[in-house]
Design a protein around this motif. Structure first.
Motif: not given
Length: 281
Positions: A118-131, A140-152
């Motif tokens: 957001q502050q322009g200090k990195a080009d991309i953020a990837m850390a299992g980020i959900t839209v 901004s977000f790219s197209d999805s590249y993976a699916t995730g499941i929230q588990s307990v």
């Protein structure tokens, strides 16, 4: 159970499946003309990639800077040797190569990774980020590249046997994640304890400080495997799509990343990366 589907991941997966099906159906014979066509196509793609990279503006010229939080196996994790590896890392490396850039990885807290782009200090953020709608307002977000499941995650013998049983319990989550947002919405902020990372949340569960931990399924499996006495509920909490976060002003990079992702899905590279870290059960 929540169902989050903000991106067309299934459609993209279908493209990948179609590409794989075409490969499987093709004959083994190779003609000189097809080889020549492939060579021309490859050369054309390389030239196009080089031209696209020259037009991109990145935080550091010639590099693609990735902000991540390397406590999220198998998407990003720190090895015994001190290097960072995982699905997100390999995917970012493949994208960087497509764009003719050198990948640089900066490890930080999850919230800081989001703020970094957001502050322009990195080009991309990837850390299992959900839209989410909130994140889309500032990134901004790219197209999805993976699916995730929230588990307990709960202790063996816990009286929590379904998501509904979380009512009235103390729930541990990682700060800033969708797990935190979902649990806060469903059970109230007072019921949720936010930790800097998933490992700390699981340690709190082991110590009896919380009754359950809500986190993505793949890291949940890794934590349960290394912590005897814990288990994952059979019923998932939520399903969601992962995407790459970027600065809203860098539309050229967004388009380039999406184009690279499309190629990586179509040629099977993305699936091979996932298969490398997530074994079929």
């Amino acid at each position: 159970m929540k169902k989050i589907s903000r991106r067309s991941f299934l459609a993209a997966a279908a493209v990948s499946a179609a590409a794989l099906a075409l490969t499987a159906c093709g004959g083994s014979a190779s003609t000189a003309s097809s080889a020549a066509a492939s060579s021309v196509a490859a050369s054309s793609e390389a030239a196009s990639t080089s031209a696209a990279a020259a037009e991109l503006t990145t935080v550091e010229a010639g590099k693609l800077t990735m902000a991540t939080n390397a406590t999220f196996p198998p998407y990003e994790m720190t090895t015994d040797a001190g290097t960072i590896e995982g699905i997100d890392v390999d995917t970012a490396q493949a994208i960087a190569e497509k764009l003719g850039l050198e990948l640089q990885i900066d490890d930080m807290d999850f919230d800081a990774a989001l703020l970094s782009v957001q502050q322009g200090k990195a080009d991309i953020a990837m850390a299992g980020i959900t839209v989410t709608d909130e994140r889309m307002a500032v990134m901004s977000f790219s197209d999805s590249y993976a699916t995730g499941i929230q588990s307990v995650i709960v202790p063996e013998g816990s009286d929590i046997t379904s998501v509904d049983d979380l009512a009235g319990k103390k729930i541990g989550t990682q700060r800033g994640t969708t797990g935190y947002l979902y649990c806060s919405d469903d059970f109230g902020e007072d019921a949720v304890v936010a930790y800097d990372n998933g490992l700390t949340a699981v340690q709190a569960l082991n110590n009896g400080q919380v009754d359950a931990v809500v986190i993505d399924n793949e890291p949940a499996k890794a934590y349960v495997e290394s912590n005897p006495g814990l288990k994952i509920l059979d019923t998932s909490y939520a399903e969601e799509d992962y995407a790459i976060g970027m600065n809203k002003s860098n539309t050229a990079l967004l388009e380039a990343v999406n184009a690279a992702l499309e190629e990586l899905k179509a040629d099977g590279t993305l699936q091979s990366i996932v298969d490398k870290y997530i074994k079929a059960e």
